[in-house]
Design an enzyme around this catalytic site. Sequence first.
Site, mmCIF file in Angstrom:
data_model
loop_
_atom_site.group_PDB
_atom_site.id
_atom_site.type_symbol
_atom_site.label_atom_id
_atom_site.label_comp_id
_atom_site.label_asym_id
_atom_site.label_seq_id
_atom_site.Cartn_x
_atom_site.Cartn_y
_atom_site.Cartn_z
ATOM 1 C CE1 TYR A 186 -3.021 -3.070 0.346
ATOM 2 C CE2 TYR A 186 -3.166 -2.702 2.709
ATOM 3 C CZ TYR A 186 -3.498 -3.440 1.588
ATOM 4 O OH TYR A 186 -4.313 -4.530 1.712
ATOM 5 C CG HIS A 227 -0.816 -8.886 0.410
ATOM 6 N ND1 HIS A 227 -0.405 -7.567 0.299
ATOM 7 C CD2 HIS A 227 -2.139 -8.871 0.107
ATOM 8 C CE1 HIS A 227 -1.424 -6.820 -0.043
ATOM 9 N NE2 HIS A 227 -2.488 -7.586 -0.177
#
Length: 311
Positions: free
Chosen positions: A46, A132
């Site tokens: 992010y 992830h």
Amino acid sequence: MRVSSYGFGAAPIGNLFSEVGEDTARAAVDAAYEAGVRVFDTAPHYGLGLSERRLGAALAERPRDSYTLSTKVGRLLVPATGEGPFGRDDQGFDVPADLRRVWDFSRDGVLRSLEESLERLGLDAVDVVLIHDPDDHWEQAVSEAYPALADLRDQGVVKAVGVGMNQAAMLARFVRETGVDVVMLAGRYTLLDQSGEDELLPLCAERGVSVFAAGVFNSGLLATHDPSGTYDYAPAPGPLLERARRIAAVCERHDVTLPQAALAFPLRHPAVATVVIGARSAAEVARNADLTAKPVPEALWTDLAAEGLIP
């Protein structure tokens, strides 16, 4: 661990889609904490680490045992090659592309990723670590990444380990074949897509694996009472748009808005521990808090099921 029913997703304060100022990002985290949110989720992905840095700084003055913090592994951040200027990141984050992401689910890569995340967060530990998006990396994720995290859990370095993905099938495989504590399921248990309920959620309930439900607005289609915008980050197909409008019409009969129902729906399943909602400002946090505070009558779900709009 005790978690709040709703969590704070920190991708937006990593400049997802557009820039967010430092003060605005800090105010969003502060507002979430003051509203009772005690789950905060971030990742190196992010904003090329920007989300982790901002979230860590905003939580620095909060008692460490008062909240649950999760980050992720699987993408290492390495210096970008070539001579600057580097331009902008090409993964949807409005940040300078002075770093690049490298997939790495190896044991060494996982340990390095977590160490670098802790440095960005300014912490000596996180509570939850998620593998992830290992969609194309099953073998390395299950044979190296998971055992590395399980060792850290056994040593007490982290409290829980798991996997975060936008699909349910591989998450179910992780639950069946490993000892994960938690899965983050994005977009696959919502008012428009209940595919996570086919196998994953019952399996998690059976085995005591907690589910963090994310992407409950399906990237935007359910975010307003008048459905519009995107579904899974692409223009919404006509049939889904029409279905969202039919759901909104049923909601109106019960004095409930579409986003209010979208936020409440996942928590009806016993396996879902928290719903993680992204926010980029204090105003968005306040809006979400207002929506989650309003009761949703059980009759709404009965009527939606009667019209074939939910199972």
